[in-house]
Design a protein around this motif. Structure first.
Motif, PDB file in Angstrom:
ATOM      1  N   ASP A 192      53.842   1.506   8.817  1.00 41.74           N
ATOM      2  CA  ASP A 192      52.433   1.250   9.133  1.00 41.74           C
ATOM      3  C   ASP A 192      52.300   0.506  10.465  1.00 41.74           C
ATOM      4  O   ASP A 192      51.452   0.838  11.303  1.00 41.74           O
ATOM      5  CB  ASP A 192      51.789   0.422   8.018  1.00 41.74           C
ATOM      6  N   GLN A 195      53.190   2.727  13.387  1.00 38.60           N
ATOM      7  CA  GLN A 195      52.096   3.649  13.678  1.00 38.60           C
ATOM      8  C   GLN A 195      50.984   2.945  14.460  1.00 38.60           C
ATOM      9  O   GLN A 195      50.452   3.486  15.441  1.00 38.60           O
ATOM     10  CB  GLN A 195      51.539   4.214  12.367  1.00 38.60           C
ATOM     11  N   SER A 234      55.788   9.654   3.165  1.00 39.00           N
ATOM     12  CA  SER A 234      54.459   9.863   3.727  1.00 39.00           C
ATOM     13  C   SER A 234      54.217   8.950   4.929  1.00 39.00           C
ATOM     14  O   SER A 234      53.750   9.386   5.979  1.00 39.00           O
ATOM     15  CB  SER A 234      53.406   9.619   2.652  1.00 39.00           C
ATOM     16  N   LYS A 235      54.555   7.659   4.785  1.00 34.81           N
ATOM     17  CA  LYS A 235      54.336   6.701   5.873  1.00 34.81           C
ATOM     18  C   LYS A 235      55.217   7.030   7.086  1.00 34.81           C
ATOM     19  O   LYS A 235      54.787   6.892   8.241  1.00 34.81           O
ATOM     20  CB  LYS A 235      54.627   5.276   5.399  1.00 34.81           C
ATOM     21  N   GLN A 238      53.678   9.845   8.845  1.00 34.93           N
ATOM     22  CA  GLN A 238      52.474   9.404   9.563  1.00 34.93           C
ATOM     23  C   GLN A 238      52.851   8.735  10.887  1.00 34.93           C
ATOM     24  O   GLN A 238      52.146   8.883  11.890  1.00 34.93           O
ATOM     25  CB  GLN A 238      51.648   8.466   8.678  1.00 34.93           C
ATOM     26  N   THR A 241      53.663  11.475  13.207  1.00 40.71           N
ATOM     27  CA  THR A 241      52.397  12.095  13.644  1.00 40.71           C
ATOM     28  C   THR A 241      51.784  11.287  14.777  1.00 40.71           C
ATOM     29  O   THR A 241      51.256  11.857  15.745  1.00 40.71           O
ATOM     30  CB  THR A 241      51.415  12.180  12.457  1.00 40.71           C
ATOM     31  N   THR A 298      46.359  11.567   0.002  1.00 42.79           N
ATOM     32  CA  THR A 298      46.539  11.135   1.389  1.00 42.79           C
ATOM     33  C   THR A 298      47.970  10.701   1.641  1.00 42.79           C
ATOM     34  O   THR A 298      48.521  10.938   2.710  1.00 42.79           O
ATOM     35  CB  THR A 298      45.577   9.960   1.697  1.00 42.79           C
ATOM     36  N   ASP A 299      48.552  10.030   0.650  1.00 44.91           N
ATOM     37  CA  ASP A 299      49.922   9.554   0.828  1.00 44.91           C
ATOM     38  C   ASP A 299      50.946  10.490   0.190  1.00 44.91           C
ATOM     39  O   ASP A 299      52.068  10.089  -0.092  1.00 44.91           O
ATOM     40  CB  ASP A 299      50.070   8.148   0.222  1.00 44.91           C
ATOM     41  N   ALA A 304      51.194  14.648   4.243  1.00 45.77           N
ATOM     42  CA  ALA A 304      51.746  14.001   5.432  1.00 45.77           C
ATOM     43  C   ALA A 304      52.552  14.988   6.274  1.00 45.77           C
ATOM     44  O   ALA A 304      52.468  14.983   7.507  1.00 45.77           O
ATOM     45  CB  ALA A 304      52.623  12.824   5.012  1.00 45.77           C
ATOM     46  N   ASP A 307      50.077  17.269   8.093  1.00 46.46           N
ATOM     47  CA  ASP A 307      49.415  16.576   9.204  1.00 46.46           C
ATOM     48  C   ASP A 307      50.349  16.466  10.414  1.00 46.46           C
ATOM     49  O   ASP A 307      49.923  16.641  11.562  1.00 46.46           O
ATOM     50  CB  ASP A 307      48.954  15.186   8.769  1.00 46.46           C
TER      51      ASP A 307
END
Length: 881
Positions: A192, A195, A234-235, A238, A241, A298-299, A304, A307
């Protein structure tokens, strides 16, 4: 709190954060120092309790916009908490310029990192200190969510080294765990922060991005596909991404070999169906659907990975399409004998075919120019839609494909696809028939550029009756209240069919539909548990009422709705009054239906108004019933209680618009002699509120109210002079500033045709009928005429009333359900038109002016010559010719 057991500690910590919401920081400026003083370098339980509270307070900054107040709060916190925080993070060698804060941590540096190392063989302590590190990383995010504080910027290099250490950290102590451990949570929190820094602080952080990209990639390539690692995966994706979103960093993906590795090692494994997905499909089908469709995943790994792939696709569309197409073809080949491989191929194709956001209203609006979505469907997917032997998930993929690319198919293509889609509603599989209902509903929602539905009532007439009966049968399979309202998607489809069918529903078993809706109402009122379901349910009733006014709905709906009111089913009360109001508005009779008279007493009682969510629907109902019950209100002397409701609503900041709904109904119904005892008080209340910095919307409603009074000159015994008489009785000469500073300028800002029309009628009658404007306000007569001419430059045309227009509702996914008011789109009333008989206002103005001029012996023409400048005289001449 610190000395309490963990369960009590959690509750006390929550209490502190709630108090901080109100008082922090200016009314509780000692809190940050108190928290710092409690930190321990030896007891992780104490430290974690403190950090939990600190994070719960600081996390409030994340969604806020930057402001001076917010910056002052952050500076206050970081000034006290910053140095101890750095020491807790174990960042070595703070700059000399940063003097340590006098607390127990000044001697003991390297706390969290040191304790993790010291306890690497002690599972419980290691878990506790990893949680400490995780909380510190979350607070790092809090501190930096708007700007990087100096204390963080000064230590950015050692902080990044620490993040690098723990993103790759491993421990055998957690190898046997099934659920996510503090180690996965810590790595997720680090992702997190990475990101955030990549997206927001590339100038400072950009030099570290490549190293972290390699480390995160390494983490992704080593973790397995157990659920334990879902959030971390997922994180991590992200973060990648975010890297792909920065052009200079995205270059690392601009390579065919790199992309092939990414697709093979990360994308494909994370979009493949897992056993846990299949178990959810079979055992928790409604949860499977919600996660897949509504973004509650979403997670999830799939979301992920998709995305990330789409972000890379934005930069290198042709290269990504070429690489991924190879894998799609490979899995399509395997899919001939393996439906799971087919699912992977379809998912990959959807991921690269869609460009931009997939909207709830229209699905994919633009597609990848290097693929053909219609050809792919016909060659690889259509057979699964048509075949009865296909695996349920393959059918779902086919339906979801149509749902996703619905805007890419033309009317002819949809005409051939809609029947097979509807046939899948007969599936015995819960997910298949629910997806079919979802897709049918969204197709019926589609409109063309003129706002007309893609499918007209005539298009769906042949199968509307069977479709509705089948949907009701699916809902009513289990008649227990919780199960019956479990599947909101089925009710949403029913609602959409009723909206699109309009009056055609009368030929499709409207009586049967009404019976089903009443039966469902009677079941779910015992235990309203799914807000989306009952929202769609009442929208469906609203659509039936709107489109079937001749069905005799009042007596049929009275019993179930009266039961809701008598049992005070609070969730349903606002919906009931909206539907009751529309029943009254559509009732051609000028009287109140017998049963409705009971409700007059009910809505005059204070109880229903105590619930904020009831207010708009109660005000709407009152506005609908007053014109119908005028004689009863006069005979039973009930006008004063209605005006008391107006007064109460006017006093509230959020209800003053509802107050004017009630007031306009009263003024539009009763004559001046009836209103005489109360009118002075009404104006006093309005004038008082005008003196306290009123909003533009409030001034607009005041102007509309004035024009309604002014326009009802004549038989109604109202008019401008009536208003002036009562205003001047309150305070001499008060009307002139009110008219010049509120009425004239505000009327010029009217946007709605119905309001502009009312202004035209009011001004015209003022010029022709007002003694005050004729004799006392000589200049005001000229001002009024000039403003009338401004309105007539673009003569307002008022569209049809309730029941005629298309219901273009806000997408219901955007509606928040809760204690507030939720409007029913099918029950929306068009803007109030108090003079529906006047259609072409410019012709009416001309006729009225000429008749008044004749009636008053040519006075109007004389005023025109005496009080208007030549340009205005010329502009008005055609109306008097």
């Amino acid at each position: 709190m610190i000395s309490s057991p963990p369960t009590i500690q959690t509750q006390l910590g929550e209490a502190i954060s709630i108090i901080a919401d109100s008082d922090f920081w200016e009314r509780w400026d000692t809190l940050t120092g108190d928290l710092v003083s409690r930190l321990s370098n030896t007891d992780y339980k104490v430290t974690n309790g403190v950090l939990e509270v600190a994070h719960s307070i600081f996390v409030r900054w994340r969604p806020l916009f930057q402001s001076n107040e917010l910056n002052r709060e952050v500076v206050h916190v970081v000034g006290i908490f910053g140095e101890p925080f750095i020491q807790m993070l174990s960042v070595r060698e703070p700059p000399v310029a940063l003097a340590p804060v006098g607390n127990r941590l000044t001697v003991a540096r390297q706390v969290a990192d040191q304790q993790i190392e010291a306890n690497k063989d002690n599972a419980d302590a290691l878990k506790g200190w990893l949680e400490t590190m995780s909380l510190l990383i979350r607070i790092l995010y809090d501190f930096c969510c708007h700007d990087i504080p100096f204390v963080i910027e000064a230590h950015l290099q050692p902080i990044t080294a620490l993040l690098q250490k723990y993103i790759t950290y491993s421990s055998a102590k957690f190898d046997e765990e099934d659920e996510a451990t503090p180690l996965e949570t810590l790595k997720s929190d680090i992702c997190d922060v990475l990101q955030l820094f990549t997206n927001k602080y590339d100038d400072d952080f950009g030099q570290y991005v490549q190293a972290f990209t390699s480390s995160v990639w390494d983490v992704l390539s080593k973790i397995s596909f157990e659920k334990r690692y879902d959030i971390l995966t997922s994180k991590a994706l992200q973060f990648l991404t975010a890297v792909a979103s920065v052009p200079r960093h995205a270059e690392i993906f601009n390579n065919e070999q790199t992309l092939s590795t990414i697709v093979e090692k990360v994308i494909v494994p994370n979009v493949e169906l897992r056993e846990s997905d299949i178990e959810m499909f079979e055992d928790e089908p409604i949860e499977f659907i919600r996660r897949d469709l509504e973004g509650s995943d979403t997670d999830s790994r799939r979301r992920a990975a998709t995305d990330f792939l789409r972000k890379v696709l934005e930069n290198y569309e042709m290269l990504v399409t070429q690489v991924v197409s190879g894998y799609i073809n490979h899995y399509l080949t395997l899919g001939k004998t393996n439906w799971k491989a087919k699912d992977t191929a379809v998912y990959l194709f959807i991921a690269i075919a869609a460009r931009g956001a997939v909207t709830a209203a229209h699905g994919v609006k633009t597609v990848n120019s290097f693929v053909n979505v219609v050809d792919f469907f016909e060659q690889n997917i259509a057979a699964d839609l048509l075949s009865g032997a296909s695996e349920p998930i393959s059918k779902v993929d086919a339906i979801k494909y149509l749902y996703t690319f619905r805007s890419q198919l033309n009317k002819a293509q949809w005409t051939s696809a809609i029947r097979p889609l509807i046939q899948n509603l007969a599936s015995t599989n819960y997910v298949v028939y629910t997806y079919a209902a979802i897709a049918v509903e969204r197709v019926l929602f589609l409109t063309d550029e003129q706002g007309q539905h893609l499918f007209s009532p005539n298009d769906i007439q042949p199968y509307a009756k069977d479709l509705l009966e089948h949907l009701f049968a699916l809902i009513e399979k289990d008649v227990s209240a919780p199960k019956l309202q479990e599947n909101e998607f089925l009710m949403r489809c029913i609602m959409r069919v009723l909206i699109v069918m309009k009056g055609g529903i009368l030929d499709c078993g409207a009586e049967s539909v009404l019976n089903h809706l009443i039966n469902i109402t009677n079941v779910i009122k015992e235990n309203p548990s799914n807000p989306r379901f009952y929202y769609y349910h009442f929208e469906a009733i609203g659509a039936l009422v709107r489109n079937s006014p001749t069905l005799g709905l009042v007596p049929r709906l009275w019993a179930p709705f009266a039961a809701i009111l008598s049992e005070d089913v609070s969730e349903f009360v606002p919906f009931v009054f909206q539907i009751f109001a529309m029943l009254l508005e559509l009732n051609p009779s000028g009287e109140v239906p017998g049963d409705f008279k009971i409700l007059i007493e009910a809505v005059l009682a204070p109880g229903p108004w105590e619930t904020r969510g009831n207010v708009p629907s109660l005000a709407r109902f009152i506005a609908a019933i007053i014109p119908k019950a005028a004689e009863e209100i006069k005979a039973e002397k009930k006008l004063e209680p209605f005006l008391s409701i107006f007064q109460r609503l006017l006093a509230g900041k959020k209800t003053d618009q509802n107050a004017f709904d009630v007031l306009e109904a009263i003024v539009g119904t009763f004559s001046g002699d009836v209103l005489d005892p109360y009118f002075g008080t009404i104006i006093t209340l309005i004038f008082s509120k005008l003196q306290s910095n009123p909003t533009d919307s409030f001034k607009s409603r005041v102007a509309r109210f004035y024009h309604l009074v002014s326009a009802r000159a004549g038989d109604a015994k109202l008019g401008a002079d009536y208003f002036i008489k009562h205003a001047e009785a309150i305070q001499a000469n008060v009307f002139t500033p009110f008219y010049l500073t509120v009425i004239l300028p505000t009327t010029g800002t009217f946007v709605r045709p119905v309001d502009r029309k009312l202004g035209v009628i009011s001004y015209t009658k003022t010029l022709c009928e007002s003694e005050s404007f004729a004799n006392r306000y000589v200049k005001g007569w000229g001002f009024t005429c000039n403003h009338l001419l401004d309105l007539l430059k673009n003569p307002p045309r008022v569209s049809a009333g309730i029941g005629d227009e298309i219901v273009n509702e806000a997408d219901v996914d955007d509606i928040g359900f809760g204690l507030g008011f939720t409007p029913l789109n099918t029950c929306k009333r068009g803007p109030r038109d108090d003079f529906p008989d006047i259609v072409e206002v410019d012709k009416w103005v001309s006729q009225y002016l000429k008749e008044a001029n004749q009636r008053h012996g040519g006075k109007i023409a004389t005023f025109v010559q005496e009080r208007l400048v030549p340009e205005a005289r010329a502009a008005l001449a055609p109306y008097l010719a």
